[in-house]
Motif scaffolding. Structure first.
Motif, mmCIF file in Angstrom:
data_model
loop_
_atom_site.group_PDB
_atom_site.id
_atom_site.type_symbol
_atom_site.label_atom_id
_atom_site.label_comp_id
_atom_site.label_asym_id
_atom_site.label_seq_id
_atom_site.Cartn_x
_atom_site.Cartn_y
_atom_site.Cartn_z
ATOM 1 N N GLY A 63 0.785 -1.220 0.000
ATOM 2 C CA GLY A 63 0.000 0.000 0.000
ATOM 3 C C GLY A 63 0.824 1.282 0.000
ATOM 4 O O GLY A 63 0.279 2.362 -0.120
ATOM 5 N N LEU A 64 2.132 1.163 0.119
ATOM 6 C CA LEU A 64 3.030 2.317 0.114
ATOM 7 C C LEU A 64 3.469 2.608 -1.312
ATOM 8 O O LEU A 64 3.901 1.702 -2.028
ATOM 9 N N VAL A 65 3.358 3.867 -1.738
ATOM 10 C CA VAL A 65 3.812 4.257 -3.072
ATOM 11 C C VAL A 65 5.338 4.293 -3.057
ATOM 12 O O VAL A 65 5.942 5.058 -2.310
ATOM 13 N N VAL A 66 5.962 3.442 -3.896
ATOM 14 C CA VAL A 66 7.422 3.340 -3.922
ATOM 15 C C VAL A 66 8.015 3.740 -5.272
ATOM 16 O O VAL A 66 9.232 3.741 -5.436
ATOM 17 N N GLY A 67 7.157 4.081 -6.234
ATOM 18 C CA GLY A 67 7.660 4.501 -7.538
ATOM 19 C C GLY A 67 6.566 5.106 -8.384
ATOM 20 O O GLY A 67 5.375 4.918 -8.114
ATOM 21 N N THR A 68 6.990 5.842 -9.399
ATOM 22 C CA THR A 68 6.036 6.433 -10.335
ATOM 23 C C THR A 68 6.684 6.628 -11.699
ATOM 24 O O THR A 68 7.907 6.708 -11.818
ATOM 25 N N MET A 69 5.838 6.706 -12.684
ATOM 26 C CA MET A 69 6.254 7.048 -14.040
ATOM 27 C C MET A 69 5.005 7.415 -14.822
ATOM 28 O O MET A 69 3.941 6.850 -14.609
ATOM 29 N N GLY A 70 5.174 8.364 -15.733
ATOM 30 C CA GLY A 70 4.062 8.771 -16.573
ATOM 31 C C GLY A 70 4.480 8.869 -18.019
ATOM 32 O O GLY A 70 5.654 8.694 -18.364
ATOM 33 N N CYS A 71 3.499 9.127 -18.849
ATOM 34 C CA CYS A 71 3.760 9.384 -20.259
ATOM 35 C C CYS A 71 2.675 10.320 -20.775
ATOM 36 O O CYS A 71 1.573 10.348 -20.259
ATOM 37 N N ALA A 72 3.044 11.093 -21.786
ATOM 38 C CA ALA A 72 2.107 12.062 -22.361
ATOM 39 C C ALA A 72 2.599 12.446 -23.749
ATOM 40 O O ALA A 72 3.626 11.953 -24.215
ATOM 41 N N ARG A 73 1.861 13.364 -24.385
ATOM 42 C CA ARG A 73 2.242 13.839 -25.723
ATOM 43 C C ARG A 73 3.624 14.477 -25.722
ATOM 44 O O ARG A 73 4.334 14.411 -26.698
ATOM 45 N N GLY A 74 3.992 15.099 -24.644
ATOM 46 C CA GLY A 74 5.340 15.625 -24.494
ATOM 47 C C GLY A 74 5.602 16.925 -25.221
ATOM 48 O O GLY A 74 4.708 17.536 -25.804
ATOM 49 N N PRO A 75 6.866 17.342 -25.206
ATOM 50 C CA PRO A 75 7.240 18.647 -25.745
ATOM 51 C C PRO A 75 7.208 18.719 -27.271
ATOM 52 O O PRO A 75 7.145 19.807 -27.829
ATOM 53 N N ILE A 76 7.284 17.590 -27.925
ATOM 54 C CA ILE A 76 7.236 17.545 -29.389
ATOM 55 C C ILE A 76 6.134 16.544 -29.766
ATOM 56 O O ILE A 76 6.405 15.378 -30.039
ATOM 57 N N PRO A 77 4.868 16.970 -29.721
ATOM 58 C CA PRO A 77 3.755 16.048 -29.935
ATOM 59 C C PRO A 77 3.786 15.371 -31.308
ATOM 60 O O PRO A 77 4.142 15.986 -32.310
ATOM 61 N N SER A 78 3.423 14.105 -31.304
ATOM 62 C CA SER A 78 3.356 13.314 -32.530
ATOM 63 C C SER A 78 2.309 12.225 -32.357
ATOM 64 O O SER A 78 2.153 11.689 -31.262
ATOM 65 N N SER A 79 1.643 11.892 -33.427
ATOM 66 C CA SER A 79 0.686 10.783 -33.365
ATOM 67 C C SER A 79 1.404 9.448 -33.235
ATOM 68 O O SER A 79 0.782 8.431 -32.941
ATOM 69 N N GLN A 80 2.725 9.433 -33.433
ATOM 70 C CA GLN A 80 3.508 8.196 -33.413
ATOM 71 C C GLN A 80 4.232 7.945 -32.092
ATOM 72 O O GLN A 80 4.809 6.876 -31.915
ATOM 73 N N ALA A 81 4.203 8.910 -31.172
ATOM 74 C CA ALA A 81 5.038 8.770 -29.977
ATOM 75 C C ALA A 81 4.382 9.334 -28.727
ATOM 76 O O ALA A 81 3.539 10.225 -28.796
ATOM 77 N N LEU A 82 4.794 8.776 -27.610
ATOM 78 C CA LEU A 82 4.523 9.359 -26.296
ATOM 79 C C LEU A 82 5.872 9.589 -25.634
ATOM 80 O O LEU A 82 6.855 8.919 -25.945
ATOM 81 N N TRP A 83 5.888 10.561 -24.728
ATOM 82 C CA TRP A 83 7.110 10.893 -23.994
ATOM 83 C C TRP A 83 6.969 10.411 -22.554
ATOM 84 O O TRP A 83 5.987 10.728 -21.880
ATOM 85 N N ALA A 84 7.941 9.656 -22.101
ATOM 86 C CA ALA A 84 7.967 9.180 -20.718
ATOM 87 C C ALA A 84 8.501 10.288 -19.818
ATOM 88 O O ALA A 84 9.341 11.087 -20.237
ATOM 89 N N ASP A 85 8.001 10.334 -18.583
ATOM 90 C CA ASP A 85 8.498 11.343 -17.641
ATOM 91 C C ASP A 85 8.433 10.851 -16.207
ATOM 92 O O ASP A 85 7.714 9.913 -15.887
ATOM 93 N N TRP A 86 9.211 11.506 -15.377
ATOM 94 C CA TRP A 86 9.232 11.292 -13.932
ATOM 95 C C TRP A 86 9.340 9.821 -13.542
ATOM 96 O O TRP A 86 8.550 9.327 -12.732
ATOM 97 N N LEU A 87 10.295 9.111 -14.067
ATOM 98 C CA LEU A 87 10.570 7.758 -13.578
ATOM 99 C C LEU A 87 11.364 7.908 -12.283
ATOM 100 O O LEU A 87 12.517 8.339 -12.288
ATOM 101 N N ILE A 88 10.714 7.582 -11.190
ATOM 102 C CA ILE A 88 11.341 7.729 -9.878
ATOM 103 C C ILE A 88 10.975 6.515 -9.031
ATOM 104 O O ILE A 88 9.805 6.125 -8.966
ATOM 105 N N VAL A 89 11.980 5.936 -8.404
ATOM 106 C CA VAL A 89 11.767 4.853 -7.448
ATOM 107 C C VAL A 89 12.386 5.296 -6.132
ATOM 108 O O VAL A 89 13.508 5.803 -6.103
ATOM 109 N N ASP A 90 11.632 5.111 -5.058
ATOM 110 C CA ASP A 90 12.120 5.474 -3.729
ATOM 111 C C ASP A 90 13.510 4.876 -3.520
ATOM 112 O O ASP A 90 13.756 3.720 -3.847
ATOM 113 N N SER A 91 14.410 5.674 -2.974
ATOM 114 C CA SER A 91 15.796 5.232 -2.813
ATOM 115 C C SER A 91 15.917 3.963 -1.965
ATOM 116 O O SER A 91 16.854 3.186 -2.142
#
Length: 167
Positions: A63-91
């Motif tokens: 139940g403890l959040v130990v990591g996260t990651m997201g994806c979105a259209r990003g800074p250079i939007p394209s119908s062919q790609a998503l941009w990954a962001d904030w990949l973080i795992v608790d130390s």
């Protein structure tokens, strides 16, 4: 997946109640900027926008959040790609396979939406050596660089991965 603690790690979509835990993870990043402010705005906007093209996932252990990651259209939007962001795992939970589980979920999400590429910006390769090697080992390649983008000797390194079916 069973962790080295012999407990199950679960990956799920994030929700508003997760934001404080995500900001605590982001606070672990050494930076001269207050990244928690930037992240809080981004995460709140993602939840508030019904037409947000992307998703954010959290990894939980007991139940403890130990990591996260997201994806979105990003800074250079394209119908062919998503941009990954904030990949973080608790130390305290790094090197348990959590980052790989999050990436697998993001790649599946992108592939199911017809995306051919997953892209990301990795900062200084020397300062972020572990992240750089992790991405190389997971099929990413540097496809571009803008020297001194962030400041002197802090380059913007764009990495991408061609997505294949996950059967």
């Amino acid at each position: 997946m069973k962790s080295e603690y012999n407990k199950d790690i679960y990956i799920r979509h994030f929700k508003e109640a997760d934001i404080p835990a995500l900001l605590n993870l982001i606070a672990q990043i050494a930076s001269s900027e207050d990244l928690t402010k930037i992240a809080h705005i981004q995460f709140s906007n993602e939840l508030a926008s019904p037409d947000h093209e992307g998703s954010r996932f959290v990894a939980t252990l007991d139940g403890l959040v130990v990591g996260t990651m997201g994806c979105a259209r990003g800074p250079i939007p394209s119908s062919q790609a998503l941009w990954a962001d904030w990949l973080i795992v608790d130390s305290d939970y790094q090197r348990c396979g959590i980052a790989s589980l999050l990436y697998s979920e993001i790649e599946k999400y992108a592939f199911e939406r017809g995306k051919r590429y997953l892209c990301l910006d990795i900062g200084n390769i020397d300062k972020e050596r572990a992240a750089y090697l992790f991405h190389l080992n997971n099929g990413f390649q540097i496809i571009g660089q803008l020297p001194d983008y962030w400041c002197d000797y802090e380059h913007l390194n764009i990495m991408a991965k061609f997505l294949t079916s996950r059967k």
